[in-house]
Design an enzyme around this catalytic site. Structure first.
Site, mmCIF file in Angstrom:
data_model
loop_
_atom_site.group_PDB
_atom_site.id
_atom_site.type_symbol
_atom_site.label_atom_id
_atom_site.label_comp_id
_atom_site.label_asym_id
_atom_site.label_seq_id
_atom_site.Cartn_x
_atom_site.Cartn_y
_atom_site.Cartn_z
ATOM 1 N N ILE A 68 45.290 40.429 31.513
ATOM 2 C CA ILE A 68 45.277 40.596 32.880
ATOM 3 C C ILE A 68 44.245 39.688 33.364
ATOM 4 C CG2 ILE A 68 43.698 42.409 32.998
ATOM 5 C CD1 ILE A 68 46.952 42.629 34.847
ATOM 6 N N SER A 69 43.142 39.211 32.548
ATOM 7 C CA SER A 69 41.850 38.585 33.073
ATOM 8 C C SER A 69 41.958 37.119 32.831
ATOM 9 C CB SER A 69 40.577 39.415 32.164
ATOM 10 O OG SER A 69 39.872 38.576 32.237
#
EC number: 2.5.1.18
Lengths: 233, 233
Positions: B21-22
């Site tokens: 997600i990062s």
């Protein structure tokens, strides 16, 4: 504010916005001062007020998250060694940073800059002495006597210091500090240090003391680590 | 968890905690994958769940401060070019990051790691394909069909994928992901990527994708920029 002369020069202009309350600003400041004689740049020191940046951007100091505070302590210690900047946190960093703050100190630096002609050696040295007090020796930076001591160490005379202390509380200087803080906010600052690199008529903004390699790439210069003089030997 | 064999090796162990997600995790991941063959290190990929880190540390996503969000957009774009990682933010990053999230994706990666023997090539490739989907092609990473497509691109067979999808919702794998997330919290994580370098029996923890030069210094290796293969030519 950049003048037409700045823009016409072949040297690239880098403005460095900083506040002596911020240890990462100290790292950024020392590295940029070392590179001002290595890279083909005009470094413009831009003392400003971090408290105004936090308020204006709605940001919160990172140290308020416990794990982040613990990490920053380790991170600063490692960076201080690697950058060779003698950072040693005050015994009560929260009191130093959030209760006492840096408003009078940054007004004093703004006054030094207002009076200095032909360069910014005094601004550089007074800023460094203030960082030495708060971020190395756990000393006060809020009292007139403290500012005076820092300025004398930086080589200013007693009469100069007296005049500067008076000037630093004037509306003229308060407004000057507000203006530079607002200019940083106009560059979308949410913390310091903030390096604004003027490249081909465009302002490239870099936050923090961890984008030097990218700054070098952006201005077409070479990154040689935090101690370029040592690297060149 | 490090085994005695890891500790006895002359190679230094670096654990890299990350979540797809990062986007900053992606930068850290690609750089560490490039250096695993350049530095004398054993890189241990540690897929974990960033949502659990935020909750466990009380941290807030940085993008919630408007100026910081704007800065990160520019910063990511510049870093993506400099690092040569094809980051292109999704059209609605808030929906992708905060509404849809990465829980099923990271459970799937944990399942891939659980089944893979003799290395972590599949974990590496599946992770990369998931980043490609969310942080380059604005595609979903929450649906079984999405995970399946990523895994097939990474070279897994249809039957392997079917088994992994099933495994990824098992208690065994949910617990595995919880454990690695907790291990990151035990290292005082407040965000990803988190690189834990095991040096002389001590764990040195580095947060973010901007401490590579310091990591190199810490483990006694040389930093050659984000593309060491190009630097060596």
């Amino acid at each position: 504010m950049l003048t037409n002369t700045d823009m016409a020069s072949s040297r690239k202009v880098i403005e460095l916005f900083y506040d002596v309350i911020s240890p990462y600003s100290w790292l950024g400041f020392e590295v940029m001062c070392r590179y001002r004689n290595v890279w083909n740049i005009d470094l413009k020191l831009r003392p400003a007020f971090l408290g105004g940046i936090m308020q204006g951007s709605g940001n919160k100091p990172p140290g308020l998250v416990p794990n982040k505070f613990l990490y920053m302590t380790t991170d600063l210690h490692r960076l201080a060694q690697y950058f060779q900047v003698p950072i040693s946190p005050p015994a009560d960093p929260f009191e130093a940073m959030f209760e006492k703050g840096s408003l009078s100190a940054m007004r004093f630096v703004a006054a030094v800059q207002e009076r200095e002609v032909g360069g910014d050696k005094q601004v550089e040295q007074v800023s460094r002495e203030l960082w030495m007090r708060i971020w190395s020796q756990d000393k006060d930076i809020t009292q007139p006597a403290s500012l005076s001591e820092a300025a004398m160490k930086a080589g200013l005379s007693a009469s100069e210091v007296e005049e500067l202390l008076k000037l630093s509380t004037s509306k003229e200087i308060k407004d000057k500090l507000k203006r530079s803080t607002q200019e940083a906010l106009d560059h979308r600052a949410f913390g310091f240090p903030l390096a604004v690199c003027h490249v081909n008529g465009k302002a490239e903004v870099f936050f923090g003391s961890d984008r030097f390699e990218l700054i070098a790439h952006c201005i077409g210069e070479k990154w040689m680590g935090p101690q370029p003089a040592a690297a060149k030997l």
